[in-house]
Scaffold this motif. Structure first.
Motif, PDB file in Angstrom:
ATOM      1  N   GLN A 107      -2.000   0.539  -4.716  1.00 28.97           N
ATOM      2  CA  GLN A 107      -3.235   1.170  -4.156  1.00 28.97           C
ATOM      3  C   GLN A 107      -3.374   0.562  -2.672  1.00 28.97           C
ATOM      4  O   GLN A 107      -2.844  -0.486  -2.264  1.00 28.97           O
ATOM      5  CB  GLN A 107      -4.498   0.704  -5.195  1.00 28.97           C
ATOM      6  N   LEU A 108      -4.357   1.262  -1.858  1.00 31.26           N
ATOM      7  CA  LEU A 108      -4.695   1.012  -0.382  1.00 31.26           C
ATOM      8  C   LEU A 108      -5.108  -0.500  -0.231  1.00 31.26           C
ATOM      9  O   LEU A 108      -4.403  -1.151   0.372  1.00 31.26           O
ATOM     10  CB  LEU A 108      -5.424   1.845   0.168  1.00 31.26           C
ATOM     11  N   LYS A 109      -5.815  -0.877  -1.139  1.00 23.67           N
ATOM     12  CA  LYS A 109      -6.274  -2.386  -0.966  1.00 23.67           C
ATOM     13  C   LYS A 109      -5.276  -3.386  -1.521  1.00 23.67           C
ATOM     14  O   LYS A 109      -5.310  -4.367  -0.920  1.00 23.67           O
ATOM     15  CB  LYS A 109      -7.521  -2.571  -1.671  1.00 23.67           C
ATOM     16  N   GLU A 110      -4.273  -3.092  -2.468  1.00 24.61           N
ATOM     17  CA  GLU A 110      -3.213  -3.783  -2.633  1.00 24.61           C
ATOM     18  C   GLU A 110      -2.143  -4.062  -1.640  1.00 24.61           C
ATOM     19  O   GLU A 110      -1.708  -5.180  -1.340  1.00 24.61           O
ATOM     20  CB  GLU A 110      -2.604  -3.318  -3.981  1.00 24.61           C
ATOM     21  N   HIS A 111      -1.893  -2.894  -0.718  1.00 23.72           N
ATOM     22  CA  HIS A 111      -1.170  -2.972   0.362  1.00 23.72           C
ATOM     23  C   HIS A 111      -1.824  -4.022   1.315  1.00 23.72           C
ATOM     24  O   HIS A 111      -1.271  -4.872   1.977  1.00 23.72           O
ATOM     25  CB  HIS A 111      -0.843  -1.637   0.984  1.00 23.72           C
ATOM     26  N   LYS A 112      -3.322  -3.810   1.518  1.00 21.58           N
ATOM     27  CA  LYS A 112      -3.816  -4.784   2.493  1.00 21.58           C
ATOM     28  C   LYS A 112      -3.734  -6.003   2.009  1.00 21.58           C
ATOM     29  O   LYS A 112      -3.638  -7.069   2.887  1.00 21.58           O
ATOM     30  CB  LYS A 112      -5.231  -4.145   2.793  1.00 21.58           C
ATOM     31  N   LEU A 113      -4.027  -6.284   0.879  1.00 20.60           N
ATOM     32  CA  LEU A 113      -3.899  -7.750   0.285  1.00 20.60           C
ATOM     33  C   LEU A 113      -2.377  -8.320   0.424  1.00 20.60           C
ATOM     34  O   LEU A 113      -2.298  -9.599   0.978  1.00 20.60           O
ATOM     35  CB  LEU A 113      -4.334  -7.806  -1.236  1.00 20.60           C
ATOM     36  N   LEU A 114      -1.523  -7.538   0.271  1.00 24.59           N
ATOM     37  CA  LEU A 114      -0.154  -8.155   0.413  1.00 24.59           C
ATOM     38  C   LEU A 114       0.298  -8.324   1.889  1.00 24.59           C
ATOM     39  O   LEU A 114       0.814  -9.189   2.081  1.00 24.59           O
ATOM     40  CB  LEU A 114       0.791  -7.054  -0.285  1.00 24.59           C
ATOM     41  N   LYS A 115      -0.169  -7.567   2.931  1.00 23.70           N
ATOM     42  CA  LYS A 115       0.082  -7.789   4.264  1.00 23.70           C
ATOM     43  C   LYS A 115      -0.717  -9.034   4.708  1.00 23.70           C
ATOM     44  O   LYS A 115      -0.168  -9.730   5.561  1.00 23.70           O
ATOM     45  CB  LYS A 115      -0.408  -6.445   5.008  1.00 23.70           C
ATOM     46  N   LEU A 116      -1.850  -9.250   4.099  1.00 22.11           N
ATOM     47  CA  LEU A 116      -2.858 -10.471   4.467  1.00 22.11           C
ATOM     48  C   LEU A 116      -2.020 -11.623   3.968  1.00 22.11           C
ATOM     49  O   LEU A 116      -1.978 -12.786   4.596  1.00 22.11           O
ATOM     50  CB  LEU A 116      -4.242 -10.293   3.803  1.00 22.11           C
ATOM     51  N   PHE A 117      -1.500 -11.497   2.771  1.00 21.31           N
ATOM     52  CA  PHE A 117      -0.518 -12.880   2.083  1.00 21.31           C
ATOM     53  C   PHE A 117       0.496 -13.005   2.947  1.00 21.31           C
ATOM     54  O   PHE A 117       0.925 -14.080   3.224  1.00 21.31           O
ATOM     55  CB  PHE A 117      -0.392 -12.309   0.618  1.00 21.31           C
TER      56      PHE A 117
END
Length: 222
Positions: free
Chosen positions: A156-166
């Motif tokens: 999902q979009l927020k999972e992509h955002k979270l992975l990038k943040l990590f």
């Protein structure tokens, strides 16, 4: 809320004080140093979100300092502050790994806008847009494609955002409030339950030990 941390290398005490006070009024945490040796020492000891580097300083120069840190793997974005105005100086600044270049004298508002623009980026100085996250696991930053053993994974979009943040803060402990602020826009309501679901999904794909939970504090990507 965790403040964005800046390193300011400027040997002029008056300018250093003016810049640091202005940026602190705008919510930044500014660490001031006045020579290249001190800057090198603090860069070895601490992590920063952005570097503000004067070029002509005692004990060395900003160009050489950043170039050496880039070779050591430091990808922190950097803005050079200098009175030099030759095109060769501009080229040297970018070739040494700088992200921007502001000439003295400058308006403090202009410096603030340049800082804010750079901090909106997700990644800095990566030799490749495709990162290796583990054996058989790669992530294409620009196209948001997670591949595991040559198979594309759906996120999902927020999972992509979270992975990038990590990835951007690998091995750092990210507090819950920092993650929430990054994932949800101002007009959205953050959800602890949704965050736990996103974490569970990433652990399932990347390995259960890839994301460490620190109870009541936050998460750490390893």
């Amino acid at each position: 809320m965790i403040k964005t941390k800046l390193l300011l290398l400027e040997d002029d005490p008056n300018l250093s004080e003016s810049v640091s006070e202005y940026l602190e009024e705008h919510g930044f945490d500014v660490q001031c140093v006045y020579d290249a040796v001190s800057a090198e020492e603090i860069l070895y000891e601490q992590k920063f979100d952005l570097l503000l580097l004067d070029v002509n300083v005692p004990g060395g120069d900003g160009f050489s300092l950043l170039k050496a840190n880039r070779k050591d793997g430091n990808t922190t974005p950097a803005i050079f502050i200098t009175s030099r105005n030759a095109m060769s100086d501009l080229e040297e600044g970018f070739e040494s790994g700088g992200d921007d270049y502001i000439r003295k004298p400058f308006a403090l508002k202009e410096l603030l806008l340049r800082i804010q623009t750079i901090l909106k980026r997700n990644f800095y100085h990566n030799p490749s847009d495709v990162l290796v996250l583990g054996e058989g696991i790669t992530y294409d930053i620009d196209n948001q494609i997670l591949m595991i053993n040559s198979h594309e994974q759906t996120l999902q979009l927020k999972e992509h955002k979270l992975l990038k943040l990590f990835i951007q803060h690998r091995n750092e402990l990210l507090p819950h409030e920092v993650i929430m602020e990054h994932l949800w826009d101002y007009d959205e309501t953050p959800s602890d339950g949704s965050l736990r679901t996103y974490i569970k999904t990433l652990r399932k794909l990347l390995g259960k030990d890839s994301i460490v939970s620190h109870k009541r504090i936050g998460y750490q990507f390893r």
